[in-house]
Design a protein around this motif. Sequence first.
Motif, PDB file in Angstrom:
ATOM      1  N   ILE A 118       0.951  -1.310  -0.131  1.00  0.00           N
ATOM      2  CA  ILE A 118      -0.015  -0.262   0.143  1.00  0.00           C
ATOM      3  C   ILE A 118       0.739   1.600   0.297  1.00  0.00           C
ATOM      4  N   SER A 119       1.929   1.783   0.637  1.00  0.00           N
ATOM      5  CA  SER A 119       2.586   2.463   1.052  1.00  0.00           C
ATOM      6  C   SER A 119       3.580   2.669  -0.544  1.00  0.00           C
ATOM      7  N   GLY A 120       3.779   1.638  -0.809  1.00  0.00           N
ATOM      8  CA  GLY A 120       4.149   1.686  -2.254  1.00  0.00           C
ATOM      9  C   GLY A 120       4.243   2.357  -3.838  1.00  0.00           C
ATOM     10  N   VAL A 121       2.288   2.231  -3.676  1.00  0.00           N
ATOM     11  CA  VAL A 121       1.700   1.712  -4.515  1.00  0.00           C
ATOM     12  C   VAL A 121       0.978   3.227  -4.345  1.00  0.00           C
ATOM     13  N   LEU A 122       0.298   3.969  -2.835  1.00  0.00           N
ATOM     14  CA  LEU A 122       0.533   5.241  -2.781  1.00  0.00           C
ATOM     15  C   LEU A 122       1.538   6.285  -3.207  1.00  0.00           C
ATOM     16  N   LEU A 123       3.264   5.807  -2.656  1.00  0.00           N
ATOM     17  CA  LEU A 123       3.815   7.338  -2.906  1.00  0.00           C
ATOM     18  C   LEU A 123       4.404   7.212  -4.199  1.00  0.00           C
ATOM     19  N   SER A 124       4.405   6.213  -5.136  1.00  0.00           N
ATOM     20  CA  SER A 124       4.479   5.624  -6.486  1.00  0.00           C
ATOM     21  C   SER A 124       3.993   7.150  -7.112  1.00  0.00           C
ATOM     22  N   ILE A 125       1.519   7.350  -7.113  1.00  0.00           N
ATOM     23  CA  ILE A 125       1.199   7.709  -7.293  1.00  0.00           C
ATOM     24  C   ILE A 125       0.853   9.175  -7.026  1.00  0.00           C
ATOM     25  N   TYR A 128       3.931  10.708  -8.326  1.00  0.00           N
ATOM     26  CA  TYR A 128       4.300  10.904 -10.267  1.00  0.00           C
ATOM     27  C   TYR A 128       2.580  12.420 -10.532  1.00  0.00           C
ATOM     28  N   LEU A 129       2.115  12.456  -9.720  1.00  0.00           N
ATOM     29  CA  LEU A 129       1.115  13.002  -9.820  1.00  0.00           C
ATOM     30  C   LEU A 129       2.034  14.602  -9.174  1.00  0.00           C
ATOM     31  N   LEU A 130       2.666  14.624  -8.451  1.00  0.00           N
ATOM     32  CA  LEU A 130       3.330  16.052  -7.828  1.00  0.00           C
ATOM     33  C   LEU A 130       4.283  16.231  -8.999  1.00  0.00           C
ATOM     34  N   PHE A 131       4.964  15.379  -9.637  1.00  0.00           N
ATOM     35  CA  PHE A 131       6.293  15.842 -10.367  1.00  0.00           C
ATOM     36  C   PHE A 131       5.396  16.454 -11.408  1.00  0.00           C
ATOM     37  N   THR A 132       4.252  15.729 -12.085  1.00  0.00           N
ATOM     38  CA  THR A 132       4.059  15.860 -13.587  1.00  0.00           C
ATOM     39  C   THR A 132       2.513  17.152 -13.122  1.00  0.00           C
ATOM     40  N   ALA A 134       2.433  19.273 -10.612  1.00  0.00           N
ATOM     41  CA  ALA A 134       2.875  20.492  -9.659  1.00  0.00           C
ATOM     42  C   ALA A 134       3.879  21.109 -10.118  1.00  0.00           C
ATOM     43  N   LEU A 135       5.180  20.223 -10.909  1.00  0.00           N
ATOM     44  CA  LEU A 135       6.747  20.399 -11.170  1.00  0.00           C
ATOM     45  C   LEU A 135       6.777  20.930 -11.911  1.00  0.00           C
ATOM     46  N   GLY A 136       5.772  19.856 -13.271  1.00  0.00           N
ATOM     47  CA  GLY A 136       5.806  19.615 -14.744  1.00  0.00           C
ATOM     48  C   GLY A 136       6.578  19.499 -14.960  1.00  0.00           C
ATOM     49  N   ILE A 137       7.122  17.910 -14.719  1.00  0.00           N
ATOM     50  CA  ILE A 137       8.569  17.049 -14.871  1.00  0.00           C
ATOM     51  C   ILE A 137       8.180  15.959 -15.698  1.00  0.00           C
ATOM     52  N   THR A 138       8.261  15.893 -16.209  1.00  0.00           N
ATOM     53  CA  THR A 138       7.806  14.661 -16.910  1.00  0.00           C
ATOM     54  C   THR A 138       8.758  13.193 -16.893  1.00  0.00           C
ATOM     55  N   LEU A 139       8.396  12.267 -16.336  1.00  0.00           N
ATOM     56  CA  LEU A 139       8.462  11.306 -15.843  1.00  0.00           C
ATOM     57  C   LEU A 139       8.742  10.095 -17.056  1.00  0.00           C
ATOM     58  N   PRO A 140       9.249   8.973 -17.090  1.00  0.00           N
ATOM     59  CA  PRO A 140       9.294   7.584 -18.414  1.00  0.00           C
ATOM     60  C   PRO A 140       8.408   7.111 -17.421  1.00  0.00           C
ATOM     61  N   TRP A 141       7.233   6.681 -18.902  1.00  0.00           N
ATOM     62  CA  TRP A 141       6.044   5.558 -18.451  1.00  0.00           C
ATOM     63  C   TRP A 141       6.468   3.502 -18.645  1.00  0.00           C
ATOM     64  N   GLY A 142       8.207   3.975 -19.262  1.00  0.00           N
ATOM     65  CA  GLY A 142       9.151   2.240 -19.311  1.00  0.00           C
ATOM     66  C   GLY A 142       8.972   2.533 -20.698  1.00  0.00           C
ATOM     67  N   ALA A 143      10.321   1.713 -20.745  1.00  0.00           N
ATOM     68  CA  ALA A 143      10.390   1.347 -22.163  1.00  0.00           C
ATOM     69  C   ALA A 143       9.561  -0.168 -22.885  1.00  0.00           C
ATOM     70  N   TRP A 144       8.856  -0.720 -22.053  1.00  0.00           N
ATOM     71  CA  TRP A 144       7.946  -1.981 -22.068  1.00  0.00           C
ATOM     72  C   TRP A 144       6.608  -1.374 -23.240  1.00  0.00           C
ATOM     73  N   LEU A 145       6.225  -0.318 -22.383  1.00  0.00           N
ATOM     74  CA  LEU A 145       5.206   0.414 -22.528  1.00  0.00           C
ATOM     75  C   LEU A 145       5.663   0.644 -24.051  1.00  0.00           C
ATOM     76  N   THR A 146       6.261   1.855 -24.178  1.00  0.00           N
ATOM     77  CA  THR A 146       6.301   2.613 -25.513  1.00  0.00           C
ATOM     78  C   THR A 146       6.555   1.668 -27.059  1.00  0.00           C
ATOM     79  N   SER A 147       7.371   0.635 -26.487  1.00  0.00           N
ATOM     80  CA  SER A 147       7.397  -0.295 -27.211  1.00  0.00           C
ATOM     81  C   SER A 147       6.117  -1.664 -27.820  1.00  0.00           C
ATOM     82  N   LEU A 148       5.101  -1.308 -26.954  1.00  0.00           N
ATOM     83  CA  LEU A 148       4.260  -2.136 -27.552  1.00  0.00           C
ATOM     84  C   LEU A 148       2.712  -1.021 -28.367  1.00  0.00           C
TER      85      LEU A 148
END
Length: 149
Positions: A118-125, A128-132, A134-148
């Motif tokens: 629960i801590s991992g999921v909540l902190l991750s989300i 991510y919302l804070l960086f994206t 509030a701060l306008g920082i783009t974070l990677p979605w992952g190479a495996w998603l872009t390859s799909l």
Amino acid sequence: MSGAADRVLSILLLGLAAFIAVQASQLDVPFSYDPVGPKAFPMLLSGILALLSVILFFRPGQGGKWPRGALLLRLLGVLVLLGLYAWFFTLAGYLITTAITVAVLAWLFNSGPAKAVISGVLLSIGSYLLFTFALGITLPWGAWLTSLA
């Protein structure tokens, strides 16, 4: 740690500060959306690390004990985990990598499995919302998603 161990650590940290400064100086961005640029933050951190390393060299601690047993294994586990986090960050993406890393860190330091996940999921989300947003920082979605796609 003994004074000698503190001095050895300070030399290693000074080397790390130099490595960070060299890597930061090689950052090259074709355009700058910030007047300071992308080099400023890592250069500032390397400078602070170098300063604190020099202070540690000339003013070592009063001694202490190296961690042993289970605590040493946990600390080594943290080092390995953070290395894996850096390795898989762009491959697996921020959300998945951060959630797994935080969950394993929480578990390493005696959190229950449910609380760790629960801590991992909540902190991750949340981060991510804070960086994206509030701060306008783009974070990677992952190479495996872009390859799909």
